[in-house]
Design an enzyme around this catalytic site. Structure first.
Site, PDB file in Angstrom:
ATOM      1  N   LYS A  23      46.438 -21.607  21.438  1.00  0.00           N
ATOM      2  CA  LYS A  23      45.129 -21.120  21.011  1.00  0.00           C
ATOM      3  C   LYS A  23      44.875 -19.710  21.576  1.00  0.00           C
ATOM      4  O   LYS A  23      45.615 -19.239  22.444  1.00  0.00           O
ATOM      5  CB  LYS A  23      44.053 -22.099  21.491  1.00  0.00           C
ATOM      6  CG  LYS A  23      44.167 -23.514  20.889  1.00  0.00           C
ATOM      7  CD  LYS A  23      43.037 -24.408  21.402  1.00  0.00           C
ATOM      8  CE  LYS A  23      43.137 -25.824  20.909  1.00  0.00           C
ATOM      9  NZ  LYS A  23      41.998 -26.670  21.387  1.00  0.00           N
ATOM     10  N   TYR A  25      40.363 -27.955  11.259  1.00  0.00           N
ATOM     11  CA  TYR A  25      39.563 -28.852  12.102  1.00  0.00           C
ATOM     12  C   TYR A  25      38.578 -29.690  11.284  1.00  0.00           C
ATOM     13  O   TYR A  25      37.549 -30.129  11.817  1.00  0.00           O
ATOM     14  CB  TYR A  25      38.822 -28.044  13.165  1.00  0.00           C
ATOM     15  CG  TYR A  25      39.690 -27.670  14.362  1.00  0.00           C
ATOM     16  CD1 TYR A  25      40.347 -28.647  15.116  1.00  0.00           C
ATOM     17  CD2 TYR A  25      39.827 -26.342  14.762  1.00  0.00           C
ATOM     18  CE1 TYR A  25      41.119 -28.316  16.225  1.00  0.00           C
ATOM     19  CE2 TYR A  25      40.603 -26.001  15.875  1.00  0.00           C
ATOM     20  CZ  TYR A  25      41.243 -27.000  16.602  1.00  0.00           C
ATOM     21  OH  TYR A  25      42.009 -26.665  17.699  1.00  0.00           O
ATOM     22  N   PHE A  65      30.188 -29.573  18.432  1.00  0.00           N
ATOM     23  CA  PHE A  65      30.989 -28.436  18.930  1.00  0.00           C
ATOM     24  C   PHE A  65      31.744 -27.701  17.820  1.00  0.00           C
ATOM     25  O   PHE A  65      32.460 -26.742  18.102  1.00  0.00           O
ATOM     26  CB  PHE A  65      31.978 -28.917  20.015  1.00  0.00           C
ATOM     27  CG  PHE A  65      32.953 -29.986  19.558  1.00  0.00           C
ATOM     28  CD1 PHE A  65      34.145 -29.652  18.915  1.00  0.00           C
ATOM     29  CD2 PHE A  65      32.686 -31.329  19.790  1.00  0.00           C
ATOM     30  CE1 PHE A  65      35.051 -30.625  18.506  1.00  0.00           C
ATOM     31  CE2 PHE A  65      33.595 -32.320  19.375  1.00  0.00           C
ATOM     32  CZ  PHE A  65      34.772 -31.962  18.732  1.00  0.00           C
ATOM     33  N   ARG A  75      52.354 -34.403  22.248  1.00  0.00           N
ATOM     34  CA  ARG A  75      51.038 -34.821  22.773  1.00  0.00           C
ATOM     35  C   ARG A  75      51.157 -35.184  24.259  1.00  0.00           C
ATOM     36  O   ARG A  75      50.278 -34.865  25.055  1.00  0.00           O
ATOM     37  CB  ARG A  75      50.485 -36.016  21.976  1.00  0.00           C
ATOM     38  CG  ARG A  75      50.017 -35.695  20.563  1.00  0.00           C
ATOM     39  CD  ARG A  75      48.785 -34.838  20.477  1.00  0.00           C
ATOM     40  NE  ARG A  75      47.567 -35.425  21.005  1.00  0.00           N
ATOM     41  CZ  ARG A  75      46.327 -34.974  20.738  1.00  0.00           C
ATOM     42  NH1 ARG A  75      46.159 -33.928  19.929  1.00  0.00           N
ATOM     43  NH2 ARG A  75      45.273 -35.523  21.263  1.00  0.00           N
ATOM     44  N   THR A  83      42.820 -34.279  26.072  1.00  0.00           N
ATOM     45  CA  THR A  83      41.972 -33.221  25.515  1.00  0.00           C
ATOM     46  C   THR A  83      41.219 -32.493  26.637  1.00  0.00           C
ATOM     47  O   THR A  83      41.099 -31.271  26.621  1.00  0.00           O
ATOM     48  CB  THR A  83      40.961 -33.821  24.506  1.00  0.00           C
ATOM     49  OG1 THR A  83      41.690 -34.566  23.534  1.00  0.00           O
ATOM     50  CG2 THR A  83      40.147 -32.737  23.828  1.00  0.00           C
ATOM     51  N   ARG A 114      48.061 -28.855  29.673  1.00  0.00           N
ATOM     52  CA  ARG A 114      46.632 -28.723  29.974  1.00  0.00           C
ATOM     53  C   ARG A 114      46.347 -29.024  31.449  1.00  0.00           C
ATOM     54  O   ARG A 114      45.457 -28.423  32.060  1.00  0.00           O
ATOM     55  CB  ARG A 114      45.810 -29.625  29.055  1.00  0.00           C
ATOM     56  CG  ARG A 114      45.740 -29.084  27.618  1.00  0.00           C
ATOM     57  CD  ARG A 114      45.243 -30.140  26.660  1.00  0.00           C
ATOM     58  NE  ARG A 114      44.942 -29.616  25.330  1.00  0.00           N
ATOM     59  CZ  ARG A 114      44.627 -30.377  24.292  1.00  0.00           C
ATOM     60  NH1 ARG A 114      44.571 -31.687  24.429  1.00  0.00           N
ATOM     61  NH2 ARG A 114      44.359 -29.829  23.117  1.00  0.00           N
ATOM     62  N   ASN A 168      41.342 -25.254  26.146  1.00  0.00           N
ATOM     63  CA  ASN A 168      42.435 -26.092  26.645  1.00  0.00           C
ATOM     64  C   ASN A 168      43.815 -25.668  26.137  1.00  0.00           C
ATOM     65  O   ASN A 168      44.743 -26.456  26.062  1.00  0.00           O
ATOM     66  CB  ASN A 168      42.143 -27.571  26.393  1.00  0.00           C
ATOM     67  CG  ASN A 168      41.921 -27.870  24.928  1.00  0.00           C
ATOM     68  OD1 ASN A 168      42.121 -27.001  24.072  1.00  0.00           O
ATOM     69  ND2 ASN A 168      41.535 -29.097  24.612  1.00  0.00           N
ATOM     70  N   HIS A 226      46.871 -26.732  20.795  1.00  0.00           N
ATOM     71  CA  HIS A 226      46.569 -27.779  19.821  1.00  0.00           C
ATOM     72  C   HIS A 226      47.889 -28.448  19.442  1.00  0.00           C
ATOM     73  O   HIS A 226      48.892 -27.761  19.264  1.00  0.00           O
ATOM     74  CB  HIS A 226      45.932 -27.202  18.548  1.00  0.00           C
ATOM     75  CG  HIS A 226      45.945 -28.192  17.413  1.00  0.00           C
ATOM     76  ND1 HIS A 226      44.938 -29.114  17.234  1.00  0.00           N
ATOM     77  CD2 HIS A 226      46.884 -28.449  16.451  1.00  0.00           C
ATOM     78  CE1 HIS A 226      45.239 -29.883  16.198  1.00  0.00           C
ATOM     79  NE2 HIS A 226      46.412 -29.500  15.705  1.00  0.00           N
ATOM     80  N   GLU A 251      48.969 -30.301   8.757  1.00  0.00           N
ATOM     81  CA  GLU A 251      48.791 -29.054   9.511  1.00  0.00           C
ATOM     82  C   GLU A 251      49.971 -28.101   9.289  1.00  0.00           C
ATOM     83  O   GLU A 251      49.773 -26.893   9.156  1.00  0.00           O
ATOM     84  CB  GLU A 251      48.601 -29.389  10.995  1.00  0.00           C
ATOM     85  CG  GLU A 251      47.280 -30.133  11.222  1.00  0.00           C
ATOM     86  CD  GLU A 251      47.133 -30.748  12.612  1.00  0.00           C
ATOM     87  OE1 GLU A 251      48.053 -30.620  13.448  1.00  0.00           O
ATOM     88  OE2 GLU A 251      46.076 -31.367  12.863  1.00  0.00           O
TER      89      GLU A 251
HETATM   90  N1  UDP Z   1      36.456 -29.820  21.814  1.00  0.00           N
HETATM   91  C1  UDP Z   1      35.317 -29.251  22.371  1.00  0.00           C
HETATM   92  N2  UDP Z   1      34.303 -30.066  22.806  1.00  0.00           N
HETATM   93  C2  UDP Z   1      34.373 -31.421  22.722  1.00  0.00           C
HETATM   94  C3  UDP Z   1      35.541 -32.005  22.159  1.00  0.00           C
HETATM   95  C4  UDP Z   1      36.556 -31.174  21.714  1.00  0.00           C
HETATM   96  O1  UDP Z   1      35.236 -28.031  22.469  1.00  0.00           O
HETATM   97  O2  UDP Z   1      33.430 -32.114  23.138  1.00  0.00           O
HETATM   98  C5  UDP Z   1      37.528 -28.964  21.331  1.00  0.00           C
HETATM   99  C6  UDP Z   1      38.744 -29.011  22.261  1.00  0.00           C
HETATM  100  O3  UDP Z   1      39.211 -27.686  22.465  1.00  0.00           O
HETATM  101  C7  UDP Z   1      39.755 -29.825  21.479  1.00  0.00           C
HETATM  102  C8  UDP Z   1      39.364 -29.547  20.031  1.00  0.00           C
HETATM  103  O4  UDP Z   1      37.962 -29.392  20.057  1.00  0.00           O
HETATM  104  O5  UDP Z   1      41.090 -29.436  21.773  1.00  0.00           O
HETATM  105  C9  UDP Z   1      39.740 -30.633  19.059  1.00  0.00           C
HETATM  106  O6  UDP Z   1      39.294 -31.875  19.553  1.00  0.00           O
HETATM  107  P1  UDP Z   1      40.209 -33.162  19.531  1.00  0.00           P
HETATM  108  O7  UDP Z   1      39.385 -34.330  19.890  1.00  0.00           O
HETATM  109  O8  UDP Z   1      40.960 -33.214  18.234  1.00  0.00           O
HETATM  110  O9  UDP Z   1      41.222 -32.882  20.762  1.00  0.00           O
HETATM  111  P2  UDP Z   1      42.778 -32.534  20.791  1.00  0.00           P
HETATM  112  O10 UDP Z   1      43.433 -33.212  19.621  1.00  0.00           O
HETATM  113  O11 UDP Z   1      42.902 -31.039  20.749  1.00  0.00           O
HETATM  114  O12 UDP Z   1      43.259 -33.075  22.101  1.00  0.00           O
HETATM  115 MG    MG Z   2      42.913 -33.256  17.618  1.00  0.00          MG
END
Ligand code: UDP
Ligand code: MG
Length: 158
Positions: A11, A51, A59, A87, A93, A104, A114, A117, A128
């Protein structure tokens, strides 16, 4: 044994903080093959598409403006069980819940910054990858150490 492809993106925070080399090194050293990689700046339409599952979340607006705020590095990563493997390398996350040794856990402190992605399922990976890459941008080369990473199973009667 079939090799899976997944989508990984560094990112804008990861690119701006100079973490591209560190993250790419972890992926290469693990044994995954980078089938495609490009640096690009995502536009708002593509960000909202990428997204889409989060469009109703509070958010979402901040996430779209952050992800479009500077260049990202988008990759197609190939390997045995690569979706779950990437992952696992990413951690959770929330960086605070991510153990040391994960991207992370080692490189981030804040949920909205974080660093990476990664696709959360094979279906997401397909979607994707096709959003970010044309078929012709994905390379079918083989790593020089392929036979060490994936030894051919010996027949039982040998
Ligand atoms: N995110 C955020 N606030 C939240 C939850 C998620 O800013 O409360 C952001 C975070 O950067 C995350 C992205 O949104 O990586 C996508 O969320 P997801 O739950 O898909 O997490 P990921 O798959 O990236 O672990
Ligand atoms: Mg995700």
């Amino acid at each position: 044994m079939t090799l899976e492809r997944t989508f990984l993106m560094i990112k804008p925070d990861g690119v701006s903080r100079g973490l591209v080399g560190e993250i790419v090194q972890r992926i290469e050293q693990k044994g995954y093959r980078i089938a495609a990689m490009k640096m690009m700046t995502i536009g708002p339409d593509m960000a909202r598409d990428h997204y889409a599952e989060h469009r109703t979340k509070p958010f979402f607006g901040d996430l779209v403006s952050f992800i479009t705020s500077g260049p990202v590095v988008a990759m197609v990563i190939e390997g045995e069980r690569a979706v779950d493997g990437i992952r696992a390398m990413m951690g959770r996350t929330e960086p605070k819940d991510s153990p040391p040794g994960t991207i992370r856990g080692d490189l981030a402190v804040n949920l909205s910054r974080n660093v990476v992605h990664g696709s959360d399922s094979q279906e997401s990976a397909k979607r994707e990858i096709s959003l970010f890459f044309h078929e012709g941008e994905q390379n079918d080369n083989t790593r020089a150490d392929h036979a060490w990473l994936y030894p051919i199973q010996k027949k039982k009667d040998r």
